[in-house]
Write a protein that holds these residues in place. Structure first.
Motif, PDB file in Angstrom:
ATOM      1  N   SER A   9      -2.339  14.509 -18.246  1.00 50.72           N
ATOM      2  CA  SER A   9      -3.527  14.158 -17.481  1.00 50.72           C
ATOM      3  C   SER A   9      -3.238  13.508 -16.021  1.00 50.72           C
ATOM      4  CB  SER A   9      -4.451  13.047 -18.196  1.00 50.72           C
ATOM      5  OG  SER A   9      -4.941  13.528 -19.406  1.00 50.72           O
ATOM      6  N   ASN A  10      -2.008  14.239 -15.457  1.00 51.30           N
ATOM      7  CA  ASN A  10      -1.555  13.506 -14.078  1.00 51.30           C
ATOM      8  C   ASN A  10      -2.618  13.533 -12.804  1.00 51.30           C
ATOM      9  OD1 ASN A  10       0.893  15.193 -15.351  1.00 51.30           O
ATOM     10  ND2 ASN A  10       1.569  13.472 -14.549  1.00 51.30           N
ATOM     11  N   PHE A  11      -3.757  14.667 -13.043  1.00 41.31           N
ATOM     12  CA  PHE A  11      -4.491  14.513 -12.028  1.00 41.31           C
ATOM     13  C   PHE A  11      -5.931  14.997 -12.646  1.00 41.31           C
ATOM     14  CE2 PHE A  11      -0.670  15.698  -9.565  1.00 41.31           C
ATOM     15  CZ  PHE A  11      -0.907  15.008  -8.670  1.00 41.31           C
ATOM     16  N   GLY A  12      -6.937  14.273 -12.224  1.00 43.61           N
ATOM     17  CA  GLY A  12      -8.428  14.856 -12.660  1.00 43.61           C
ATOM     18  C   GLY A  12      -8.790  16.288 -12.268  1.00 43.61           C
ATOM     19  N   SER A  13     -10.055  16.524 -12.121  1.00 46.11           N
ATOM     20  CA  SER A  13     -10.581  17.956 -11.775  1.00 46.11           C
ATOM     21  C   SER A  13     -11.063  17.917 -10.280  1.00 46.11           C
ATOM     22  CB  SER A  13     -11.754  18.363 -12.560  1.00 46.11           C
ATOM     23  OG  SER A  13     -12.786  17.319 -12.774  1.00 46.11           O
ATOM     24  N   GLU A  14     -10.826  16.859  -9.521  1.00 50.37           N
ATOM     25  CA  GLU A  14     -11.382  16.703  -8.080  1.00 50.37           C
ATOM     26  C   GLU A  14     -10.139  16.113  -7.454  1.00 50.37           C
ATOM     27  OE1 GLU A  14     -14.709  14.438  -7.663  1.00 50.37           O
ATOM     28  OE2 GLU A  14     -15.929  15.451  -9.257  1.00 50.37           O
ATOM     29  N   VAL A  15      -9.498  17.146  -6.668  1.00 47.17           N
ATOM     30  CA  VAL A  15      -8.259  16.595  -5.926  1.00 47.17           C
ATOM     31  C   VAL A  15      -8.264  17.561  -4.667  1.00 47.17           C
ATOM     32  CG1 VAL A  15      -5.571  16.507  -5.864  1.00 47.17           C
ATOM     33  CG2 VAL A  15      -6.939  16.303  -8.129  1.00 47.17           C
ATOM     34  N   MET A  16      -8.014  17.068  -3.624  1.00 45.93           N
ATOM     35  CA  MET A  16      -8.189  17.712  -2.465  1.00 45.93           C
ATOM     36  C   MET A  16      -7.370  17.193  -1.175  1.00 45.93           C
ATOM     37  SD  MET A  16     -11.937  16.777  -0.913  1.00 45.93           S
ATOM     38  CE  MET A  16     -12.838  17.515  -2.364  1.00 45.93           C
ATOM     39  N   THR A  17      -6.878  17.912  -0.459  1.00 45.10           N
ATOM     40  CA  THR A  17      -5.877  17.443   0.701  1.00 45.10           C
ATOM     41  C   THR A  17      -6.174  18.278   1.901  1.00 45.10           C
ATOM     42  OG1 THR A  17      -3.563  17.259   1.487  1.00 45.10           O
ATOM     43  CG2 THR A  17      -4.293  19.125  -0.059  1.00 45.10           C
ATOM     44  N   ALA A  18      -6.079  17.759   3.119  1.00 43.62           N
ATOM     45  CA  ALA A  18      -6.189  18.577   4.355  1.00 43.62           C
ATOM     46  C   ALA A  18      -5.168  19.354   4.695  1.00 43.62           C
ATOM     47  CB  ALA A  18      -6.326  17.521   5.387  1.00 43.62           C
ATOM     48  N   ASN A  19      -3.925  19.220   3.841  1.00 43.25           N
ATOM     49  CA  ASN A  19      -2.576  20.289   4.029  1.00 43.25           C
ATOM     50  C   ASN A  19      -1.809  20.050   2.899  1.00 43.25           C
ATOM     51  OD1 ASN A  19       0.060  21.408   4.770  1.00 43.25           O
ATOM     52  ND2 ASN A  19      -0.737  21.475   6.898  1.00 43.25           N
ATOM     53  N   PRO A  20      -1.793  20.856   1.881  1.00 44.55           N
ATOM     54  CA  PRO A  20      -0.925  20.725   0.629  1.00 44.55           C
ATOM     55  C   PRO A  20       0.464  20.513   0.861  1.00 44.55           C
ATOM     56  CG  PRO A  20      -1.965  22.854   0.758  1.00 44.55           C
ATOM     57  CD  PRO A  20      -2.503  21.949   1.825  1.00 44.55           C
ATOM     58  N   LEU A  21       1.033  21.393   1.808  1.00 43.92           N
ATOM     59  CA  LEU A  21       2.310  21.465   2.077  1.00 43.92           C
ATOM     60  C   LEU A  21       3.072  20.159   2.474  1.00 43.92           C
ATOM     61  CD1 LEU A  21       1.328  24.597   2.817  1.00 43.92           C
ATOM     62  CD2 LEU A  21       3.768  25.002   2.451  1.00 43.92           C
ATOM     63  N   LEU A  22       2.226  19.222   3.303  1.00 38.77           N
ATOM     64  CA  LEU A  22       2.527  17.962   3.555  1.00 38.77           C
ATOM     65  C   LEU A  22       2.210  16.816   2.893  1.00 38.77           C
ATOM     66  CD1 LEU A  22       1.360  18.554   7.487  1.00 38.77           C
ATOM     67  CD2 LEU A  22       3.728  18.888   6.451  1.00 38.77           C
ATOM     68  N   ASP A  69     -10.297  11.418 -11.025  1.00 35.89           N
ATOM     69  CA  ASP A  69     -11.138  12.476 -10.171  1.00 35.89           C
ATOM     70  C   ASP A  69     -11.099  11.609  -8.680  1.00 35.89           C
ATOM     71  OD1 ASP A  69     -11.331  14.340 -11.719  1.00 35.89           O
ATOM     72  OD2 ASP A  69     -13.314  13.625 -12.728  1.00 35.89           O
ATOM     73  N   GLY A  70     -11.327  12.591  -7.884  1.00 40.60           N
ATOM     74  CA  GLY A  70     -11.993  12.351  -6.369  1.00 40.60           C
ATOM     75  C   GLY A  70     -11.014  11.729  -5.599  1.00 40.60           C
ATOM     76  N   LEU A  71      -9.646  12.198  -5.617  1.00 43.43           N
ATOM     77  CA  LEU A  71      -8.484  11.877  -4.627  1.00 43.43           C
ATOM     78  C   LEU A  71      -8.830  12.746  -3.421  1.00 43.43           C
ATOM     79  CD1 LEU A  71      -5.901  10.556  -3.595  1.00 43.43           C
ATOM     80  CD2 LEU A  71      -4.558  12.644  -5.055  1.00 43.43           C
ATOM     81  N   ASN A  72      -8.750  12.069  -2.239  1.00 47.23           N
ATOM     82  CA  ASN A  72      -9.012  12.837  -0.984  1.00 47.23           C
ATOM     83  C   ASN A  72      -7.748  12.572  -0.124  1.00 47.23           C
ATOM     84  OD1 ASN A  72      -9.978  14.183   1.309  1.00 47.23           O
ATOM     85  ND2 ASN A  72     -11.506  12.648   1.485  1.00 47.23           N
TER      86      ASN A  72
END
Length: 807
Positions: A471-484, A495-498
């Protein structure tokens, strides 16, 4: 908005110490407590216990009210009593509540009539779409050659897009004219007009395509907004009452910011202005309530809110919820040259790309797929099955490949910490990476399981080395640039990490690396910007603001906006730690992985079955009823497909709630009871319910899922995580992006509890109500507030802030 308790070095009145000690002993169910014992370290309390303590203190007429912020700042009976020593005690009797306006009465007759008119609108809109599609199809098919048909198809797709964009503009000016500050009674005929305009604007695909380009400002002007030149708007939260929106030249509004120019409250829609001066900056996930303003050059930080009546003077920087003055500079990138020609060229290329590339490819691809399926198989149900399988699983496969490959290729053209001008090649590259990095489907598919780690690595996140918990991450994970984006070893995220890797001015942008330290725990709805001042072993509570200034916080918890320090964990949270190591972890994780894998299979199957259901209805409409009764049956079936999808997905949720055990009050994440909770989370139908926001049908769907929903409840877009633990009273008002969450995952522990909203309650825009909460009849929670677990809000009182307290 808030009460500051003064620190006193004089001895506290014995009456305060004695009364506080008595109340806390009652809550802890012990004979007595030490006045010098630390609430969390010595007395074994936690935030839920202390919330109950605060509620009981408020019920006493001879004690000043105490909030959770006060408890964390003064964590002993003696220090808390000293802090309130200089405050005059209120008169005997129940504590006075803030004045709350009387609610507007609603009637069942208007409620039913409103629903009927809204259903009629859906049908009429579908009928118009059917007539338009039929005419276009006949015209395109009449082409004399393949080339002529292709050219006509491109032209038809372009015209269709322009018409869809123009309809909301025309409807707004025809039905409303210019919006003015006013109040509209819910479910009235005036409300129906308001709802039609709001729905057409928000569901218009053109608006969402134009976001982030100069075209968005032009579109808002067409809707009546006063938007100056050089404005950059990245938020997809589209304002509805646009005539009351003023945005000065050079302003920047970040993603997820809300500036609706209306709110729902106490049986009415309240419409009011939002005024932003020149060069204003509005941060990520900020909320601007009605009747708010910001002067020239003012700034509002991320995870902040201006409540109704607040005004930021020109040149000042504010943050927090409700906002207060700060010295933090949120404009962190220098300007660049970005002239009128550059903006005009970018806008022109955007329009041409939409009209002559994206729309023809989308419609042409669907047409080719339909023709191919029709030529290979016969029979309505077989065709629908093949079409839906290819469409759904093909889109999943292509999307998964694109998320893993495209950002890696495009990132070669962007250098971290380099300032680029807006509206050029680099800006378009960044927009494409952001679009893929903020995908919602795949985190929902893989989230709350071990497989989310593999997906995020495929997307480009730096997660090595990593401790797998399941359960490392919930079902709402987003980023502006995954490689950074990198996340440290042992960190767990709800949930809800932005993650915000980019900074903007009105002329430039820059991407930066964001590193989240090891052994952290992030609660729900945390926005983490570049430069966040947190390090190892931190707990960020629900909706906590991540600080950008001061020392790097380590080994502490952060709560609120602006944030203040709290204990990293308490004894109650550590009771299952023995299951997170050694052989117990290996067995528990293996069993959880097997269960979660079956959950992913159920999710894919039920989602595909919904696509199949809609495909059957739409194919039946085209093949069996084209031209019958002037296409009215066809239009009715198109409308029915959306209704059927919502009812189907809601029924799936209710089925799995019925066969699953009740959510445990507290358990380890390796308890099978928690795995069932995760399964229900994944199958939640919220994405299919938003089309019914603001209608009586939304309440019916919530009841179908299991919410104890009262009569004539107004729902403008609430999310309810645990339907069977939630009760909403008659005539409650639930605003857009509000959330009622009757559970919580904290490190390796899951907790839940019932939440009850009394009759006539209001939950503001973006507000968060946690588990174990009771709101009395007529209570109001302000926009962007966080009502902590265990709180009791007295009837007809007004609360607000993060964390919330009486205002």
């Amino acid at each position: 908005m808030t009460t500051t308790l003064k620190d006193s070095r004089t001895a506290a009145p014995p009456g305060f110490e004695t009364a506080f000690a008595e109340v806390l002993a009652e809550v802890l169910r012990v004979e007595r407590v030490s006045v010098d014992g630390h609430f969390f370290d010595d007395l074994g309390a936690d935030s839920l216990v202390m919330a109950h303590f605060c509620a009981r203190v408020r019920k006493r007429g001879n004690l000043p009210p105490v909030s959770m912020r006060d408890v964390y700042r003064h964590p002993t009976i003696r220090s808390l009593a000293m802090a309130v020593a200089e405050m005059a005690p209120p008169a005997a009797g129940p504590p006075a509540s803030a004045t709350v306006e009387a609610p507007n009465p609603t009637s069942t007759r208007e409620y039913i009539l409103c629903g009927a008119l809204q259903a009629l609108f859906y049908l009429v809109y579908s009928y118009g779409a059917v007539l338009g599609i039929g005419a276009v199809y006949a015209w395109v098919s009449a082409g004399s050659s393949i080339v002529a048909i292709c050219l006509r198809a491109v032209l038809a797709a372009s015209v269709a897009f322009l018409v869809v964009c123009a309809v909301p503009i025309g409807a707004k000016w025809f039905l409303v004219g210019r919006w003015k500050p006013q109040q509209i009674r819910l479910w009235s005929l005036d409300y129906v007009r308001f709802w039609i305009v709001k729905t057409l604007i928000r569901w218009n695909p053109g608006v969402h395509v134009f976001v982030g380009s100069p075209l968005y400002g032009l579109y808002l002007r067409a809707l009546g907004a006063k938007v100056g030149p050089g404005v950059l708007i990245l938020s997809r939260r589209v304002p509805a009452c646009t005539d009351l929106l003023t945005i000065g030249a050079g302003a920047v509004i970040r993603r997820e910011a809300s500036f609706n120019c209306y709110r729902a409250q106490a049986g009415r829609i309240e419409i009011g202005p939002v005024t932003l001066g020149r060069d204003v900056y509005v941060g990520e996930a900020a909320v601007l309530d009605i009747d708010t303003s910001m002067g020239d050059g003012a700034q509002l930080g991320h995870s902040s809110a201006l409540l109704s009546g607040q005004a930021v003077p020109g040149g000042e920087r504010w943050h927090g919820s409700p906002a207060q003055r700060t010295e933090v500079d949120y404009v962190r990138v220098p300007p660049a040259r970005c002239g009128t020609l550059r903006r005009a060229s970018y806008s022109a290329f955007t329009v041409l790309g939409i009209l002559f590339v994206y729309m023809p490819l989308l419609l042409g691809g669907l047409e080719l797929l339909f023709v191919a399926v029709s030529s290979l198989v016969q029979g309505l149900f077989i065709q629908a099955a093949v079409f839906s399988v290819v469409l759904f699983f093909g889109a999943v496969l292509v999307g998964l490949l694109a998320i893993g490959i495209v950002p890696r290729v495009l990132s070669l053209f962007l250098k971290p910490d380099t300032v680029y001008p807006l509206y050029g090649f680099h800006y378009e590259v960044h927009r494409m990476i952001v679009w893929l990095g903020r995908s919602e489907f795949f985190p929902l598919l893989f989230g709350d399981s071990s497989y989310i780690v593999h997906y995020l690595r495929w997307a480009g996140y730096r997660l090595s080395p990593f401790v797998q918990t399941g359960s490392n991450f919930g079902s709402e994970v987003m980023t502006a640039n995954p490689l950074l984006t990198s996340v440290g070893r042992g960190t767990m995220v709800a949930d809800g990490l932005n993650v915000v890797n980019d900074d903007f001015s009105s002329t430039s942008f820059r991407v930066s690396r964001v590193a989240i330290g090891p052994r952290n725990f992030f609660g729900n709805d945390v926005t983490y910007p570049a430069g966040g001042a947190t390090g190892d072993n931190c707990l960020l509570a629900v909706k906590a603001m991540v600080p950008l200034d001061g020392k790097v916080r380590e080994g502490v918890g952060l709560l609120g906006s602006p944030p203040f320090e709290i204990p990293r964990s308490v004894e109650r949270d550590n009771r299952f730690d023995h299951l997170r190591t050694g052989e117990a972890l290996r067995r528990g994780l293996a069993a959880k992985n097997r269960f979660n894998l079956r959950t992913i299979g159920i999710f894919l199957f039920t989602r595909w079955l919904g696509v199949f259901l809609m495909t059957v209805i739409n194919l039946a409409a085209i093949e069996l009823f084209y031209g019958v009764l002037a296409n009215t049956i066809m239009a009715a079936l198109f409308t029915l497909s959306a209704v059927a999808a919502a009812v189907y997905y809601a029924s799936v949720e209710r089925l799995f709630e019925a066969i699953s055990p009740p959510p445990p009050a507290i358990c380890s994440i390796y308890d099978p009871g928690f795995w069932w909770v995760e399964r229900v989370w994944k199958l939640h139908p919220i994405h299919f319910l938003h089309i019914f926001d603001g209608t009586p049908f939304k309440g019916m769907l919530w009841r179908l899922i299991g919410v104890r929903m009262g009569r004539r409840v107004f729902d403008d877009g609430v999310y309810i995580s645990e339907p069977t633990l939630t009760a909403v009273g008659d005539e409650c008002v639930l605003n857009q992006r509000s959330k009622i969450q009757c559970d919580s995952q904290e490190d390796g522990t899951y907790k839940s509890g019932r939440t009850t909203l009394g009759a006539g309650c209001t939950v503001g825009i973006g507000a968060f109500v946690h588990y174990g909460v009771t709101m009395g009849d007529g209570a109001m929670l302000a926009a962007d507030s966080f009502l902590m677990k265990g709180e009791h809000v007295p009837p007809r009182s007004r609360w607000g802030g993060n964390p919330a307290r009486e205002m």
